[in-house]
Design an enzyme around this catalytic site. Structure first.
Site, PDB file in Angstrom:
ATOM      1  CG  ASP A  67      -0.378  -0.653   2.440  1.00  0.00           C
ATOM      2  OD1 ASP A  67       0.854  -0.606   2.581  1.00  0.00           O
ATOM      3  OD2 ASP A  67      -1.140  -1.193   3.247  1.00  0.00           O
ATOM      4  CG  ASN A 136      -9.090  -1.549  11.804  1.00  0.00           C
ATOM      5  OD1 ASN A 136      -8.315  -2.318  11.232  1.00  0.00           O
ATOM      6  ND2 ASN A 136      -9.402  -0.369  11.295  1.00  0.00           N
ATOM      7  CG  HIS A 138      -6.176  -2.426   8.565  1.00  0.00           C
ATOM      8  ND1 HIS A 138      -6.296  -1.157   9.090  1.00  0.00           N
ATOM      9  CD2 HIS A 138      -4.845  -2.700   8.628  1.00  0.00           C
ATOM     10  CE1 HIS A 138      -5.107  -0.707   9.439  1.00  0.00           C
ATOM     11  NE2 HIS A 138      -4.208  -1.622   9.174  1.00  0.00           N
ATOM     12  CD  GLU A 143      -8.888   0.938   7.501  1.00  0.00           C
ATOM     13  OE1 GLU A 143      -8.762  -0.017   8.289  1.00  0.00           O
ATOM     14  OE2 GLU A 143      -8.504   2.090   7.764  1.00  0.00           O
TER      15      GLU A 143
HETATM   16  C1  F6R Z   1       1.039  -1.552   5.936  1.00  0.00           C
HETATM   17  C2  F6R Z   1      -0.079  -2.492   6.034  1.00  0.00           C
HETATM   18  C3  F6R Z   1      -0.961  -2.435   7.237  1.00  0.00           C
HETATM   19  C4  F6R Z   1      -0.180  -2.679   8.521  1.00  0.00           C
HETATM   20  C5  F6R Z   1      -1.102  -2.568   9.737  1.00  0.00           C
HETATM   21  C6  F6R Z   1      -0.350  -2.747  11.038  1.00  0.00           C
HETATM   22  O1  F6R Z   1       1.754  -1.764   4.744  1.00  0.00           O
HETATM   23  O2  F6R Z   1      -0.295  -3.268   5.153  1.00  0.00           O
HETATM   24  O3  F6R Z   1      -1.981  -3.388   7.114  1.00  0.00           O
HETATM   25  O4  F6R Z   1       0.394  -3.951   8.484  1.00  0.00           O
HETATM   26  O5  F6R Z   1      -1.702  -1.312   9.744  1.00  0.00           O
HETATM   27  O6  F6R Z   1       0.515  -1.662  11.215  1.00  0.00           O
HETATM   28  P1  F6R Z   1       1.566  -1.647  12.394  1.00  0.00           P
HETATM   29  O7  F6R Z   1       2.582  -2.682  12.075  1.00  0.00           O
HETATM   30  O8  F6R Z   1       2.152  -0.255  12.340  1.00  0.00           O
HETATM   31  O9  F6R Z   1       0.822  -1.922  13.647  1.00  0.00           O
END
Ligand code: F6R
Length: 258
Positions: A67, A136, A138, A143
């Site tokens: 992303d 959450n 995702h 999301e």
């Molecule tokens: C980022 C991604 C997101 C993160 C998720 C957890 O490339 O794909 O799904 O893996 O938001 O983020 P952290 O590791 O910062 O808790």
């Protein structure tokens, strides 16, 4: 779902680095799907240090990141492109054309998403997709909601997701872009193998829902239950609500019962 539990995030990162590096040596032309965020920082640190010791040939490896924030690109310190350069790409000898990143500044975002899907297909698909998970539920920036998107798309970020990314923007969640480009659920689930990493107690509810909850668009990671080749690598905090489960690998391995 195969679940592995580790004493802490460093032990998890070391194990996943070993797994990734072994996968690269088995298949030097491997196509990797990569996450950003706080969770993989220790993983990239470990990979950097092992690669600098010269044990890994990155020259034919291809990568696709999950992303990118809309409106951000090279030169923006908050962009995932900058994150990946700082954490990995500046430190390993990859062929620049083999690095797949979404362009958050593309003038036509729909065309950019279509380009990315094509690029993944032309690379032969993703062999090994590494994922993090949002508190959450995702994955990528798919999301929770009424429905999920199959392919790479423009996603509206939820308030909690913007808050958890505020660290990249001087702690101010208002500066976190409201939208991102993200691989879709099918883009992710078409990978040949998936490893999801989760660390910290704040992920325990999402992890429990992913492993044992109903399969629901309200917790996108729960769709991984349908996927045959997924490993969840967890530290103790993230695994806390899975106390009664048998783990494929456990931090307790080798310890006397009780
Ligand atoms: C980022 C991604 C997101 C993160 C998720 C957890 O490339 O794909 O799904 O893996 O938001 O983020 P952290 O590791 O910062 O808790």
């Amino acid at each position: 779902m195969n679940i592995e539990r580790f004493e802490n995030e460093d032990a998890l990162a070391a194990a996943l680095a070993t797994r990734l590096i072994e996968a690269i040596s088995r298949n030097p032309r491997i196509v990797l799907g990569l996450p950003t965020g706080r969770t993989p920082v220790a993983l990239y640190r470990e990979i950097r240090s092992r690669s600098q010791r010269g044990h890994v040939d990155w020259s034919q490896v291809r990568t696709f990141n999950l992303d990118e924030f809309v409106g951000l690109g090279a030169g923006d310190s908050g962009s995932y492109r900058s994150y990946m350069q700082a954490e990995l790409f500046n430190h390993v000898r990859m062929t620049p054309e083999h690095i797949g990143l979404l362009d958050g500044r593309a003038p036509n975002l729909a065309a950019e998403c279509a380009r990315y899907e094509c690029a993944i297909e032309q690379a032969g698909g993703i062999d090994l997709q590494i994922l993090g998970i949002g508190a959450n539920g995702h994955i990528g920036f798919n999301e929770p909601g009424e429905s999920l998107q199959a392919e790479t798309h423009v996603a509206e970020l939820r308030a909690e997701t913007r808050r958890s990314n505020a660290g990249l923007f001087g702690g101010d969640s208002n500066r976190v872009p409201s939208h991102a480009l993200s691989m879709g659920m099918a883009t992710i689930l078409h990978a040949r193998e998936i490893v999801l990493m989760a660390t910290g107690e704040e992920k325990q509810a999402a992890v429990a829902g992913m492993v044992d909850g109903p399969i629901t668009t309200r917790l996108p990671a729960s769709f991984l239950q349908l996927y045959p080749r997924v490993t969840a690598m967890l530290d103790r905090g993230a695994a806390q609500r899975l106390a009664d489960r048998a783990f494929g690998v456990s931090a307790d391995a080798g310890q006397a019962p009780g």
